[in-house]
Design a protein around this motif. Structure first.
Motif, PDB file in Angstrom:
ATOM      1  N   ARG A 262       0.806  -1.218   0.000  1.00 46.03           N
ATOM      2  CA  ARG A 262       0.000   0.000   0.000  1.00 46.03           C
ATOM      3  C   ARG A 262       0.846   1.279   0.000  1.00 46.03           C
ATOM      4  NH1 ARG A 262      -5.401  -0.693   3.639  1.00 46.03           N
ATOM      5  NH2 ARG A 262      -5.794  -2.899   3.297  1.00 46.03           N
ATOM      6  N   MET A 263       2.108   1.159   0.361  1.00 44.47           N
ATOM      7  CA  MET A 263       2.933   2.349   0.539  1.00 44.47           C
ATOM      8  C   MET A 263       3.297   3.036  -0.762  1.00 44.47           C
ATOM      9  SD  MET A 263       5.492   1.846   3.707  1.00 44.47           S
ATOM     10  CE  MET A 263       6.115   3.482   3.398  1.00 44.47           C
ATOM     11  N   PHE A 264       3.390   2.278  -1.850  1.00 43.66           N
ATOM     12  CA  PHE A 264       3.799   2.889  -3.106  1.00 43.66           C
ATOM     13  C   PHE A 264       2.997   2.232  -4.223  1.00 43.66           C
ATOM     14  CE2 PHE A 264       6.217   3.750  -6.853  1.00 43.66           C
ATOM     15  CZ  PHE A 264       6.841   4.974  -6.624  1.00 43.66           C
ATOM     16  N   ILE A 265       2.195   3.028  -4.905  1.00 41.67           N
ATOM     17  CA  ILE A 265       1.429   2.517  -6.033  1.00 41.67           C
ATOM     18  C   ILE A 265       2.026   3.070  -7.322  1.00 41.67           C
ATOM     19  CG2 ILE A 265      -0.676   2.276  -4.671  1.00 41.67           C
ATOM     20  CD1 ILE A 265      -1.657   4.899  -5.914  1.00 41.67           C
ATOM     21  N   PHE A 266       1.594   2.551  -8.442  1.00 42.26           N
ATOM     22  CA  PHE A 266       2.198   2.928  -9.713  1.00 42.26           C
ATOM     23  C   PHE A 266       2.116   4.426  -9.961  1.00 42.26           C
ATOM     24  CE2 PHE A 266       2.019   3.551 -14.336  1.00 42.26           C
ATOM     25  CZ  PHE A 266       3.267   3.054 -14.666  1.00 42.26           C
TER      26      PHE A 266
ATOM     27  N   GLU B  12      -1.303  -6.112 -12.752  1.00 38.06           N
ATOM     28  CA  GLU B  12      -0.161  -6.973 -12.445  1.00 38.06           C
ATOM     29  C   GLU B  12       1.132  -6.376 -12.990  1.00 38.06           C
ATOM     30  OE1 GLU B  12      -1.227 -10.759 -14.018  1.00 38.06           O
ATOM     31  OE2 GLU B  12      -2.518 -11.295 -12.309  1.00 38.06           O
ATOM     32  N   ALA B  13       1.069  -5.787 -14.176  1.00 41.38           N
ATOM     33  CA  ALA B  13       2.259  -5.135 -14.750  1.00 41.38           C
ATOM     34  C   ALA B  13       2.683  -3.961 -13.875  1.00 41.38           C
ATOM     35  CB  ALA B  13       1.960  -4.669 -16.173  1.00 41.38           C
ATOM     36  N   GLN B  14       1.704  -3.182 -13.411  1.00 41.02           N
ATOM     37  CA  GLN B  14       2.018  -2.054 -12.530  1.00 41.02           C
ATOM     38  C   GLN B  14       2.646  -2.528 -11.226  1.00 41.02           C
ATOM     39  OE1 GLN B  14      -1.686   0.092 -12.143  1.00 41.02           O
ATOM     40  NE2 GLN B  14      -1.414   1.174 -14.084  1.00 41.02           N
TER      41      GLN B  14
END
Length: 338
Positions: free
Chosen positions: A237-241, A308-310
């Protein structure tokens, strides 16, 4: 609708007359913030109004202004502050009426005084308290405040507090009020009923996003030894795309070199224009042309494949940061590149 005098109007009628008085443009902007059911009821009420008496209009606008001012006072200094100021301006009876109306409909968050205080002052105030009490207070603060306080706590206390924030679910109003009274006796008790949802993973993630990398890594290592699954969920949750915008240009270029181009092509399918612009600005002109052409002529893909790629790209970004190869700009500190 036959308009009665202002003092006899229902709340729904007053709302309808207020929107009519404010004009169509302002009313339309207000509608954007209402639920569909509320819009339907107000629209029917407005449609039934034939005319608005000047006296009713003046009283409704004045009442709305007083409520807005009272709400501002509550947000600035708490209920007691609002009551005191309003009593001086409007008299005791009217002040009590306004405050009661607002506190019965607003979620007046506890620890309002603490959110306006210097983090170091709060730290001095709570650092000797039990970790559960510290976790409770930090959960109510702004993430940037809580980040500064968490980073200054002794290491063993810091880790324990972080764990308690992450696993905190709900706390009874009695407990919150008790802690609040100890920390700030002048702040009024809570007005909401039942339990209150505070803390949790999202609260900890926002706090950790504001601390320095060393503090973050220490807390995550501690959580991982205690609850690996919880630690993994926090990391996820800390870093999203979309947070790729927090990378400096050199870091973006490094990420582009290290990841599969097919993953990046997929990941950009649902990315914001800001992310696309950042990525393309760190590619060669020929590479940008190729990417845009591939994106334009590519057929539909499953959303799951994009996500999934992200996630694979995010995982690589986290690995590069752990290795010290890239820098993620964080809200709670100034990262200096040397």
């Amino acid at each position: 609708m036959s308009v009665r005098r202002g003092g006899e109007l229902s709340g729904k009628q007053k709302a309808a007359l207020l929107l009519i008085s404010l004009g169509p443009e302002t009313a339309a902007n207000v509608y954007k913030h209402l639920r569909e059911e509320e819009i339907e009821k107000l629209t029917l009420e407005i449609a039934s109004v034939q005319r608005v008496e000047h006296g009713d209009r003046s009283r409704i606008l004045e009442e709305f202004q007083q409520l807005a001012i009272a709400e501002q006072y509550i947000s600035e200094g708490g209920i007691e502050y609002a009551r005191e100021i309003l009593q001086k301006a409007l008299g005791k009876e009217r002040a009590l009426e306004l405050v009661e109306r607002l506190t019965s409909s607003l979620q007046v968050r506890p620890f309002e005084f603490a959110r306006k205080a210097n983090p170091l002052q709060i730290l001095n105030f709570i650092q000797t308290e039990h970790p559960q009490t510290i976790a409770l207070v930090l959960s109510y603060l702004e993430p940037k405040q809580a980040s500064g306080i968490l980073a200054e706590l002794p290491q063993n206390v810091r880790y324990e507090v972080a764990m308690r924030i992450a696993t905190m679910d709900s706390t009874s109003p009695e407990v919150v009020s008790s802690v609040e009274r100890v920390l700030e006796s002048k702040l009024a008790s809570m007005t909401s009923l039942g339990t209150m949802n505070i803390g949790g993973l999202d609260a900890l993630v926002q706090i950790l996003n504001g601390v320095d990398r060393s503090t973050e890594r220490g807390i995550l290592d501690y959580v991982e030894t205690t609850d690996p699954e919880l630690a993994e969920e926090i990391k996820r949750r800390m870093f999203i795309f979309e947070d790729i915008v927090m990378l400096d240009p050199k870091s973006v270029q490094r990420v582009i070199r290290d990841i599969e181009q097919s993953d990046l092509l997929l990941a950009l399918r649902t990315a914001s224009e800001e992310v696309k612009e950042l990525v393309f600005s760190n590619m060669s002109k020929r590479m940008v042309e190729t990417f845009k052409e591939d994106m334009e002529y590519a057929g539909p893909v499953r959303l799951r494949d994009v996500e999934e790629a992200q996630q694979r790209i995010v995982a690589q970004i986290r690995r590069l940061e752990d290795m010290g190869e890239i820098v993620i700009r964080r809200g709670g500190s100034e990262d200096v590149l040397v």
